[in-house]
Design a protein around this motif. Structure first.
Motif, PDB file in Angstrom:
ATOM      1  N   VAL A 157       0.869  -1.183   0.000  1.00  0.00           N
ATOM      2  CA  VAL A 157       0.000   0.000   0.000  1.00  0.00           C
ATOM      3  C   VAL A 157       0.900   1.225   0.000  1.00  0.00           C
ATOM      4  N   ARG A 158       0.578   2.194  -0.824  1.00  0.00           N
ATOM      5  CA  ARG A 158       1.351   3.433  -0.862  1.00  0.00           C
ATOM      6  C   ARG A 158       0.979   4.316   0.337  1.00  0.00           C
ATOM      7  N   GLU A 159       1.950   5.081   0.797  1.00  0.00           N
ATOM      8  CA  GLU A 159       1.729   5.971   1.939  1.00  0.00           C
ATOM      9  C   GLU A 159       0.560   6.927   1.683  1.00  0.00           C
ATOM     10  N   ALA A 160       0.452   7.431   0.458  1.00  0.00           N
ATOM     11  CA  ALA A 160      -0.651   8.354   0.129  1.00  0.00           C
ATOM     12  C   ALA A 160      -2.004   7.684   0.304  1.00  0.00           C
ATOM     13  N   HIS A 161      -2.085   6.393   0.001  1.00  0.00           N
ATOM     14  CA  HIS A 161      -3.354   5.678   0.157  1.00  0.00           C
ATOM     15  C   HIS A 161      -3.601   5.318   1.613  1.00  0.00           C
ATOM     16  N   ARG A 162      -2.544   5.042   2.352  1.00  0.00           N
ATOM     17  CA  ARG A 162      -2.683   4.795   3.794  1.00  0.00           C
ATOM     18  C   ARG A 162      -3.219   6.052   4.479  1.00  0.00           C
ATOM     19  N   ASP A 163      -2.749   7.204   4.019  1.00  0.00           N
ATOM     20  CA  ASP A 163      -3.144   8.473   4.624  1.00  0.00           C
ATOM     21  C   ASP A 163      -4.592   8.861   4.333  1.00  0.00           C
ATOM     22  N   MET A 164      -5.238   8.114   3.438  1.00  0.00           N
ATOM     23  CA  MET A 164      -6.652   8.382   3.175  1.00  0.00           C
ATOM     24  C   MET A 164      -7.505   8.111   4.415  1.00  0.00           C
ATOM     25  N   LEU A 165      -7.034   7.219   5.295  1.00  0.00           N
ATOM     26  CA  LEU A 165      -7.797   6.820   6.476  1.00  0.00           C
ATOM     27  C   LEU A 165      -7.333   7.624   7.689  1.00  0.00           C
ATOM     28  N   GLN A 166      -8.174   8.545   8.153  1.00  0.00           N
ATOM     29  CA  GLN A 166      -7.889   9.367   9.325  1.00  0.00           C
ATOM     30  C   GLN A 166      -8.335   8.614  10.583  1.00  0.00           C
ATOM     31  N   THR A 167      -7.656   8.827  11.690  1.00  0.00           N
ATOM     32  CA  THR A 167      -8.036   8.190  12.953  1.00  0.00           C
ATOM     33  C   THR A 167      -8.032   9.213  14.066  1.00  0.00           C
ATOM     34  N   SER A 168      -9.054   9.174  14.909  1.00  0.00           N
ATOM     35  CA  SER A 168      -9.107  10.051  16.081  1.00  0.00           C
ATOM     36  C   SER A 168      -9.972   9.403  17.156  1.00  0.00           C
ATOM     37  N   GLU A 169      -9.708   9.776  18.408  1.00  0.00           N
ATOM     38  CA  GLU A 169     -10.526   9.313  19.530  1.00  0.00           C
ATOM     39  C   GLU A 169     -11.709  10.246  19.780  1.00  0.00           C
ATOM     40  N   SER A 170     -11.748  11.368  19.104  1.00  0.00           N
ATOM     41  CA  SER A 170     -12.798  12.366  19.311  1.00  0.00           C
ATOM     42  C   SER A 170     -13.649  12.512  18.054  1.00  0.00           C
ATOM     43  N   PRO A 171     -14.975  12.385  18.178  1.00  0.00           N
ATOM     44  CA  PRO A 171     -15.825  12.603  17.001  1.00  0.00           C
ATOM     45  C   PRO A 171     -15.613  13.976  16.374  1.00  0.00           C
ATOM     46  N   GLN A 172     -15.484  15.010  17.207  1.00  0.00           N
ATOM     47  CA  GLN A 172     -15.328  16.364  16.685  1.00  0.00           C
ATOM     48  C   GLN A 172     -14.015  16.504  15.918  1.00  0.00           C
ATOM     49  N   THR A 173     -12.931  15.994  16.489  1.00  0.00           N
ATOM     50  CA  THR A 173     -11.626  16.079  15.832  1.00  0.00           C
ATOM     51  C   THR A 173     -11.617  15.273  14.536  1.00  0.00           C
ATOM     52  N   LEU A 174     -12.252  14.102  14.557  1.00  0.00           N
ATOM     53  CA  LEU A 174     -12.306  13.277  13.353  1.00  0.00           C
ATOM     54  C   LEU A 174     -13.115  13.970  12.263  1.00  0.00           C
ATOM     55  N   LEU A 175     -14.236  14.569  12.617  1.00  0.00           N
ATOM     56  CA  LEU A 175     -15.040  15.287  11.622  1.00  0.00           C
ATOM     57  C   LEU A 175     -14.271  16.483  11.062  1.00  0.00           C
ATOM     58  N   ASP A 176     -13.514  17.167  11.907  1.00  0.00           N
ATOM     59  CA  ASP A 176     -12.669  18.268  11.421  1.00  0.00           C
ATOM     60  C   ASP A 176     -11.646  17.753  10.414  1.00  0.00           C
ATOM     61  N   ALA A 177     -11.010  16.612  10.729  1.00  0.00           N
ATOM     62  CA  ALA A 177      -9.992  16.047   9.839  1.00  0.00           C
ATOM     63  C   ALA A 177     -10.605  15.622   8.507  1.00  0.00           C
ATOM     64  N   LEU A 178     -11.790  15.040   8.546  1.00  0.00           N
ATOM     65  CA  LEU A 178     -12.445  14.614   7.303  1.00  0.00           C
ATOM     66  C   LEU A 178     -12.825  15.829   6.464  1.00  0.00           C
ATOM     67  N   ASP A 179     -13.263  16.885   7.129  1.00  0.00           N
ATOM     68  CA  ASP A 179     -13.656  18.092   6.416  1.00  0.00           C
ATOM     69  C   ASP A 179     -12.459  18.759   5.739  1.00  0.00           C
ATOM     70  N   ALA A 180     -11.282  18.660   6.365  1.00  0.00           N
ATOM     71  CA  ALA A 180     -10.076  19.300   5.824  1.00  0.00           C
ATOM     72  C   ALA A 180      -9.317  18.418   4.830  1.00  0.00           C
ATOM     73  N   TRP A 181      -9.668  17.155   4.751  1.00  0.00           N
ATOM     74  CA  TRP A 181      -8.922  16.186   3.934  1.00  0.00           C
ATOM     75  C   TRP A 181      -9.023  16.511   2.441  1.00  0.00           C
ATOM     76  N   GLN A 182      -7.914  16.316   1.746  1.00  0.00           N
ATOM     77  CA  GLN A 182      -7.874  16.498   0.292  1.00  0.00           C
ATOM     78  C   GLN A 182      -7.522  15.161  -0.358  1.00  0.00           C
ATOM     79  N   PRO A 183      -8.211  14.775  -1.424  1.00  0.00           N
ATOM     80  CA  PRO A 183      -7.907  13.490  -2.059  1.00  0.00           C
ATOM     81  C   PRO A 183      -6.510  13.462  -2.664  1.00  0.00           C
ATOM     82  N   SER A 184      -5.931  12.275  -2.626  1.00  0.00           N
ATOM     83  CA  SER A 184      -4.612  12.066  -3.220  1.00  0.00           C
ATOM     84  C   SER A 184      -4.732  12.067  -4.735  1.00  0.00           C
TER      85      SER A 184
END
Length: 195
Positions: A157-184
């Protein structure tokens, strides 16, 4: 990218730890507070029912997609904004993906993992450019994340594809990360084929 709806993959069981239930409630509330539509598997049991009930109780919109064959087993939720009954699992997953701008996996079993990995593979292959995330609860996904790092290190798996999956213990932080994410923009296959 503007997110208006989030698909949540999760168990039809509640698991053994109270933290799983608490996380489902917190995620359902967070989605409703942000005015994000919850799209999920349509069941009234397990974490599926808990996340849906929490979103509804907080004034959110919830769309469930359930196969006819599972409607009775998973007890199709009768109180949703909309419940769509489809022909089978393939139709369920395709419809959930169609209606969603992002994907989050709560703890769950084989179905949760299968749904997550399928939608992740679709993103890797360029069929969509939607963000994905794991809501880490009580260390549930720690070993999976370690294995994912391992397969990157082994060249599968390429690092760019691994980075597609965000992880967080907080729903708010995870939603922020998904909102800011840009596709590879990196394609899956970049090596030259043998001549």
């Amino acid at each position: 990218m503007s997110i208006a709806s989030v698909c949540v993959f999760c168990g039809a069981s509640t698991g053994t730890h109270p933290a799983y239930r608490e996380a489902a409630v917190a995620l359902g509330r967070a989605l409703a507070e942000r005015k994000l539509t919850l799209v999920y598997g349509g069941g009234a049991v397990g974490l599926m029912g808990i996340v849906a009930d929490a979103a509804l109780a907080a004034g959110g919109e919830v769309i469930g997609i359930i196969p006819q064959s599972l409607k009775d087993k998973e007890i199709g939720h009768s109180g949703l904004t909309r419940l769509e009954v489809v022909d089978g699992m393939h139709a369920r997953k395709a419809r959930m993906a169609e209606l969603s701008d992002a994907f989050i996996a709560l703890p769950g079993g084989l179905g949760t993992l299968e749904e997550l990995f399928e939608v992740w593979t679709w993103g890797q292959l360029g069929y969509h450019g939607k963000p994905l995330g794991l809501l880490e609860v009580n260390g549930f996904y720690r070993k999976l994340n370690g294995f994912l790092d391992h397969i990157v290190g082994e060249g599968f798996v390429r690092e760019a594809h691994r980075d597609m999956l965000q992880t967080s213990e907080s729903p708010q932080t995870l939603l922020d990360a998904l909102d800011a994410w840009q596709p590879s923009v990196q394609p899956k296959w970049t090596e030259q084929k043998p001549g």
